[in-house]
Design an enzyme around this catalytic site. Structure first.
Site, PDB file in Angstrom:
ATOM      1  N   ASP A 168      36.357  57.850  39.745  1.00 26.56           N
ATOM      2  CA  ASP A 168      35.854  56.711  38.966  1.00 26.56           C
ATOM      3  C   ASP A 168      36.110  57.034  37.494  1.00 26.56           C
ATOM      4  OD1 ASP A 168      33.270  54.496  39.574  1.00 26.56           O
ATOM      5  OD2 ASP A 168      33.864  54.993  37.526  1.00 26.56           O
TER       6      ASP A 168
ATOM      7  N   THR B 121      44.949  43.350  26.147  1.00 27.64           N
ATOM      8  CA  THR B 121      44.778  41.975  26.630  1.00 27.64           C
ATOM      9  C   THR B 121      44.777  40.954  25.491  1.00 27.64           C
ATOM     10  OG1 THR B 121      43.055  40.498  27.509  1.00 27.64           O
ATOM     11  CG2 THR B 121      42.290  42.586  26.670  1.00 27.64           C
TER      12      THR B 121
ATOM     13  N   GLU C  32      42.670  38.848  25.177  1.00 23.62           N
ATOM     14  CA  GLU C  32      41.264  38.668  24.759  1.00 23.62           C
ATOM     15  C   GLU C  32      40.981  39.393  23.447  1.00 23.62           C
ATOM     16  OE1 GLU C  32      38.439  36.892  26.241  1.00 23.62           O
ATOM     17  OE2 GLU C  32      40.213  35.845  26.924  1.00 23.62           O
TER      18      GLU C  32
ATOM     19  N   TYR D 144      33.763  42.267  26.777  1.00 24.57           N
ATOM     20  CA  TYR D 144      35.025  42.687  27.398  1.00 24.57           C
ATOM     21  C   TYR D 144      36.098  42.872  26.316  1.00 24.57           C
ATOM     22  CZ  TYR D 144      39.517  42.369  29.817  1.00 24.57           C
ATOM     23  OH  TYR D 144      40.805  42.608  30.250  1.00 24.57           O
TER      24      TYR D 144
ATOM     25  N   LYS E 252      37.939  46.390  25.056  1.00 26.71           N
ATOM     26  CA  LYS E 252      39.393  46.556  25.111  1.00 26.71           C
ATOM     27  C   LYS E 252      39.975  46.826  23.718  1.00 26.71           C
ATOM     28  CE  LYS E 252      40.759  46.048  29.449  1.00 26.71           C
ATOM     29  NZ  LYS E 252      41.795  46.833  30.138  1.00 26.71           N
TER      30      LYS E 252
HETATM   31  P1  NAP Z   1      41.514  43.545  38.740  1.00 21.95           P
HETATM   32  O1  NAP Z   1      42.281  42.841  39.823  1.00 21.95           O
HETATM   33  O2  NAP Z   1      40.146  43.074  38.425  1.00 21.95           O
HETATM   34  O3  NAP Z   1      41.479  45.095  39.100  1.00 21.95           O
HETATM   35  C1  NAP Z   1      40.648  45.994  38.409  1.00 21.95           C
HETATM   36  C2  NAP Z   1      40.797  47.369  39.029  1.00 21.95           C
HETATM   37  O4  NAP Z   1      39.983  48.292  38.311  1.00 21.95           O
HETATM   38  C3  NAP Z   1      40.365  47.444  40.504  1.00 21.95           C
HETATM   39  O5  NAP Z   1      41.243  48.291  41.190  1.00 21.95           O
HETATM   40  C4  NAP Z   1      38.988  48.092  40.401  1.00 21.95           C
HETATM   41  O6  NAP Z   1      38.602  48.808  41.572  1.00 21.95           O
HETATM   42  C5  NAP Z   1      39.244  49.068  39.257  1.00 21.95           C
HETATM   43  N1  NAP Z   1      38.028  49.589  38.636  1.00 21.95           N
HETATM   44  C6  NAP Z   1      36.989  48.888  38.116  1.00 21.95           C
HETATM   45  N2  NAP Z   1      36.057  49.725  37.638  1.00 21.95           N
HETATM   46  C7  NAP Z   1      36.499  50.990  37.856  1.00 21.95           C
HETATM   47  C8  NAP Z   1      35.981  52.269  37.588  1.00 21.95           C
HETATM   48  N3  NAP Z   1      34.788  52.454  37.009  1.00 21.95           N
HETATM   49  N4  NAP Z   1      36.722  53.355  37.940  1.00 21.95           N
HETATM   50  C9  NAP Z   1      37.920  53.205  38.542  1.00 21.95           C
HETATM   51  N5  NAP Z   1      38.453  52.009  38.850  1.00 21.95           N
HETATM   52  C10 NAP Z   1      37.758  50.906  38.487  1.00 21.95           C
HETATM   53  O7  NAP Z   1      42.345  43.502  37.362  1.00 21.95           O
HETATM   54  P2  NAP Z   1      43.875  43.092  37.073  1.00 21.95           P
HETATM   55  O8  NAP Z   1      43.938  41.619  36.884  1.00 21.95           O
HETATM   56  O9  NAP Z   1      44.758  43.765  38.057  1.00 21.95           O
HETATM   57  O10 NAP Z   1      44.075  43.732  35.625  1.00 21.95           O
HETATM   58  C11 NAP Z   1      44.583  45.045  35.458  1.00 21.95           C
HETATM   59  C12 NAP Z   1      44.315  45.517  34.035  1.00 21.95           C
HETATM   60  O11 NAP Z   1      44.954  44.647  33.116  1.00 21.95           O
HETATM   61  C13 NAP Z   1      42.830  45.516  33.646  1.00 21.95           C
HETATM   62  O12 NAP Z   1      42.607  46.611  32.786  1.00 21.95           O
HETATM   63  C14 NAP Z   1      42.651  44.206  32.871  1.00 21.95           C
HETATM   64  O13 NAP Z   1      41.581  44.337  31.952  1.00 21.95           O
HETATM   65  C15 NAP Z   1      44.002  44.110  32.199  1.00 21.95           C
HETATM   66  N6  NAP Z   1      44.472  42.755  31.919  1.00 21.95           N
HETATM   67  C16 NAP Z   1      44.544  41.820  32.907  1.00 21.95           C
HETATM   68  C17 NAP Z   1      45.049  40.564  32.623  1.00 21.95           C
HETATM   69  C18 NAP Z   1      45.182  39.509  33.683  1.00 21.95           C
HETATM   70  O14 NAP Z   1      45.381  38.339  33.312  1.00 21.95           O
HETATM   71  N7  NAP Z   1      45.149  39.855  34.969  1.00 21.95           N
HETATM   72  C19 NAP Z   1      45.510  40.273  31.318  1.00 21.95           C
HETATM   73  C20 NAP Z   1      45.418  41.268  30.343  1.00 21.95           C
HETATM   74  C21 NAP Z   1      44.923  42.517  30.655  1.00 21.95           C
HETATM   75  P3  NAP Z   1      37.840  48.098  42.829  1.00 21.95           P
HETATM   76  O15 NAP Z   1      38.952  47.496  43.672  1.00 21.95           O
HETATM   77  O16 NAP Z   1      37.136  49.231  43.456  1.00 21.95           O
HETATM   78  O17 NAP Z   1      36.941  47.053  42.248  1.00 21.95           O
HETATM   79  O1  F7E Z   2      38.971  32.247  32.559  1.00 27.53           O
HETATM   80  C1  F7E Z   2      37.536  29.004  31.828  1.00 27.53           C
HETATM   81  C2  F7E Z   2      36.952  30.217  31.116  1.00 27.53           C
HETATM   82  O2  F7E Z   2      38.047  34.078  33.949  1.00 27.53           O
HETATM   83  C3  F7E Z   2      39.992  31.481  31.929  1.00 27.53           C
HETATM   84  C4  F7E Z   2      40.931  38.378  32.782  1.00 27.53           C
HETATM   85  O3  F7E Z   2      41.961  38.809  33.635  1.00 27.53           O
HETATM   86  O4  F7E Z   2      42.470  37.114  31.429  1.00 27.53           O
HETATM   87  C5  F7E Z   2      41.298  37.020  32.201  1.00 27.53           C
HETATM   88  O5  F7E Z   2      40.208  36.567  31.418  1.00 27.53           O
HETATM   89  C6  F7E Z   2      39.356  30.308  31.216  1.00 27.53           C
HETATM   90  C7  F7E Z   2      38.165  30.684  30.332  1.00 27.53           C
HETATM   91  O6  F7E Z   2      40.189  34.410  32.614  1.00 27.53           O
HETATM   92  C8  F7E Z   2      35.661  28.641  34.903  1.00 27.53           C
HETATM   93  O7  F7E Z   2      35.837  29.843  30.315  1.00 27.53           O
HETATM   94  C9  F7E Z   2      36.328  27.358  33.286  1.00 27.53           C
HETATM   95  O8  F7E Z   2      38.256  29.998  29.123  1.00 27.53           O
HETATM   96  O9  F7E Z   2      40.248  33.025  34.617  1.00 27.53           O
HETATM   97  P1  F7E Z   2      39.338  33.462  33.546  1.00 27.53           P
HETATM   98  P2  F7E Z   2      39.910  35.015  31.160  1.00 27.53           P
HETATM   99  O10 F7E Z   2      38.519  34.899  30.743  1.00 27.53           O
HETATM  100  O11 F7E Z   2      40.950  34.433  30.269  1.00 27.53           O
HETATM  101  C10 F7E Z   2      42.378  38.012  30.305  1.00 27.53           C
HETATM  102  C11 F7E Z   2      43.715  38.029  29.612  1.00 27.53           C
HETATM  103  C12 F7E Z   2      41.861  39.345  30.684  1.00 27.53           C
HETATM  104  O12 F7E Z   2      42.208  40.352  30.074  1.00 27.53           O
HETATM  105  C13 F7E Z   2      40.732  39.387  31.664  1.00 27.53           C
HETATM  106  O13 F7E Z   2      40.604  40.675  32.266  1.00 27.53           O
HETATM  107  O14 F7E Z   2      38.838  29.418  32.200  1.00 27.53           O
HETATM  108  N1  F7E Z   2      36.781  28.618  33.026  1.00 27.53           N
HETATM  109  N2  F7E Z   2      35.641  27.354  34.431  1.00 27.53           N
HETATM  110  C14 F7E Z   2      36.395  29.424  34.010  1.00 27.53           C
HETATM  111  N3  F7E Z   2      36.607  30.736  34.220  1.00 27.53           N
HETATM  112  C15 F7E Z   2      36.087  31.292  35.353  1.00 27.53           C
HETATM  113  N4  F7E Z   2      36.304  32.592  35.612  1.00 27.53           N
HETATM  114  N5  F7E Z   2      35.348  30.549  36.231  1.00 27.53           N
HETATM  115  C16 F7E Z   2      35.089  29.219  36.054  1.00 27.53           C
HETATM  116  O15 F7E Z   2      34.431  28.580  36.861  1.00 27.53           O
END
Ligand code: NAP
Ligand code: F7E
Length: 360
Positions: free
Chosen positions: A58, A127, A129, A151, A155
């Site tokens: 972890d 990210t 964000e 969050y 980051k």
């Molecule tokens: P995800 O599907 O939510 O996967 C998160 C991973 O982190 C899972 O494998 C989870 O394990 C693991 N994890 C959480 N807490 C942990 C801990 N304490 N120790 C070890 N492992 C832990 O996320 P993703 O969408 O693949 O994103 C990957 C990375 O890119 C993240 O850092 C996210 O913040 C960043 N990111 C994502 C996006 C996007 O749009 N997807 C955009 C920008 C940046 P479990 O399976 O056990 O929960």
């Molecule tokens: O929300 C709106 C919400 O949770 C997108 C993560 O992977 O991308 C992700 O973060 C938008 C937001 O993504 C709902 O308010 C409306 O404006 O899918 P999301 P996120 O917050 O952009 C970034 C790049 C990361 O790094 C993060 O790890 O959609 N929204 N209605 C909603 N969002 C959610 N989740 N659920 C709703 O019902």
């Protein structure tokens, strides 16, 4: 043969990156949480691979992380593990910082104190964000940061600690500032998957209206497979640098709902304002939506799903990645929606047939 450690291998990006690296001939090590036995569905298909090794640990456990890095001495570390849900970070800011910010400090300190700096290259999952309350659009590597959630703030810490490890200690450490990327493997709590899964299930009569928050939010959505390719490319440069990865187009949550409806043969019209808004079925053309009738409400706005501070609009400028690394997205947001709906309809049909065949 190169070796890589992926933290967060059970997540969306981790699973695609593991596939990508295995195809490139890497030995892949994955850090999995001891409690994550039930969430390994994204990598189940890779588990018979001889070159894939899973290690329990972890990111909050520094001594475990250090021992693992000492044992593996990998060529590359991809730090993808995080508490990734923005809305949840308002409820659990301490856990979010512990994993997302201090987790990176632990990894970088271990690389440095173990003397792996000359060998091990490090990728940090930054990210969009970080941009938060954006001062300009589109956002590039030069745009100032202003996170709008615990969050985003966690980051930001991780981002600067990574940049500092490169500037202060000469580590090969890069940040990919990735905009939203999705896929059929996206977690069900994120908005795109919540929409495609919710509407697909509703089309089969398996659930009622999907509750959503801010329908006006605009995001730059790309496909996760395209984005993990870039994570690898970043670590193959001669000099470590940070890159924005994005498609350069943005769409609203409301548009994504309409697309998902269209893909299911359901035409939706939006009625009402603010927390009174709903999406109602205006016509049904697809056979796959046989359980939906005109007039039915398929989406309703739920005020509790609004965030205390919202990131209303994000759109990235990935011209540096295009120019320097030849990276281009291959899937549009519209195509992404179609792929996700097809996968979720498949799951919904299976669910309906398994319910129908359950003995009473
Ligand atoms: P995800 O599907 O939510 O996967 C998160 C991973 O982190 C899972 O494998 C989870 O394990 C693991 N994890 C959480 N807490 C942990 C801990 N304490 N120790 C070890 N492992 C832990 O996320 P993703 O969408 O693949 O994103 C990957 C990375 O890119 C993240 O850092 C996210 O913040 C960043 N990111 C994502 C996006 C996007 O749009 N997807 C955009 C920008 C940046 P479990 O399976 O056990 O929960
Ligand atoms: O929300 C709106 C919400 O949770 C997108 C993560 O992977 O991308 C992700 O973060 C938008 C937001 O993504 C709902 O308010 C409306 O404006 O899918 P999301 P996120 O917050 O952009 C970034 C790049 C990361 O790094 C993060 O790890 O959609 N929204 N209605 C909603 N969002 C959610 N989740 N659920 C709703 O019902």
């Amino acid at each position: 043969m190169k070796s890589a450690l992926i933290t967060g291998i059970t997540g969306q990006d981790g699973s695609y990156l593991a596939e990508d690296l295995l195809q490139r001939g890497y030995t892949v090590h994955g850090l999995v949480r001891p409690s994550s036995t039930r969430s390994r569905w994204r990598i189940d298909h890779l588990c018979s691979e001889e070159r894939l090794h899973l290690h329990e640990g972890d990111l909050t456990d520094g001594s475990r992380v250090t021992r693992l890095l000492a044992e593996l001495a990998p060529d590359e570390v991809y730090n993808l593990a995080a508490q990734t849900h923005v809305a949840k970070s308002f409820e659990s800011p301490e856990l979010t910082a512990e994993v997302n910010a201090l987790g990176v400090v632990r990894l970088l300190s271990a690389i440095r104190t173990l003397g792996l700096g000359a060998r091990t290259r490090f990728y940090q999952a930054s990210t969009s964000e970080l941009f938060g309350a954006v001062p300009e659009s589109p956002q590039s590597e030069q745009t100032p940061f202003h996170p709008r959630s615990p969050y985003g703030a966690s980051k930001l810490h991780a981002h600067w600690v990574t940049v500092n490890s490169r500037e202060a200690h000469g580590l090969f450490a890069c940040c990919g500032i990735l905009f939203n990327h999705e896929s059929p493997r996206r977690g069900e709590e994120f908005v795109t998957r919540k929409i495609t899964r919710g509407l697909a299930r509703a089309s089969q009569g398996l659930q009622g209206a999907v509750p959503l928050g801010n329908l006006d939010a605009r995001r730059d959505w790309g496909h996760a497979r395209d984005y993990v390719r870039m994570q690898w490319q970043m670590l193959q440069q001669e000099v470590p640098e940070d890159f924005v990865i994005a498609t350069g187009t943005q769409h609203s949550v409301r548009e994504f709902v309409s697309w998902a409806g269209e893909d299911l043969g359901i035409s939706l019209s939006f009625e009402g304002k603010g927390s009174e808004e709903v999406a109602r079925v205006s016509s049904v053309t697809g056979e796959s939506a046989a359980h939906v009738v005109p007039g039915q409400v398929l989406v309703r706005v739920e005020p509790q799903l609004f965030r205390p501070t919202e990131v209303g609009s994000l759109c990235g400028d990935a011209s540096k990645a295009k120019r320097r690394l030849g990276w281009r997205p291959t899937v549009s947001a519209r195509q992404l929606c179609t792929e996700m709906v097809a996968a979720d309809l498949d799951l919904a049909l299976k669910e309906r047939f398994s319910q129908a065949s359950d003995p009473v």
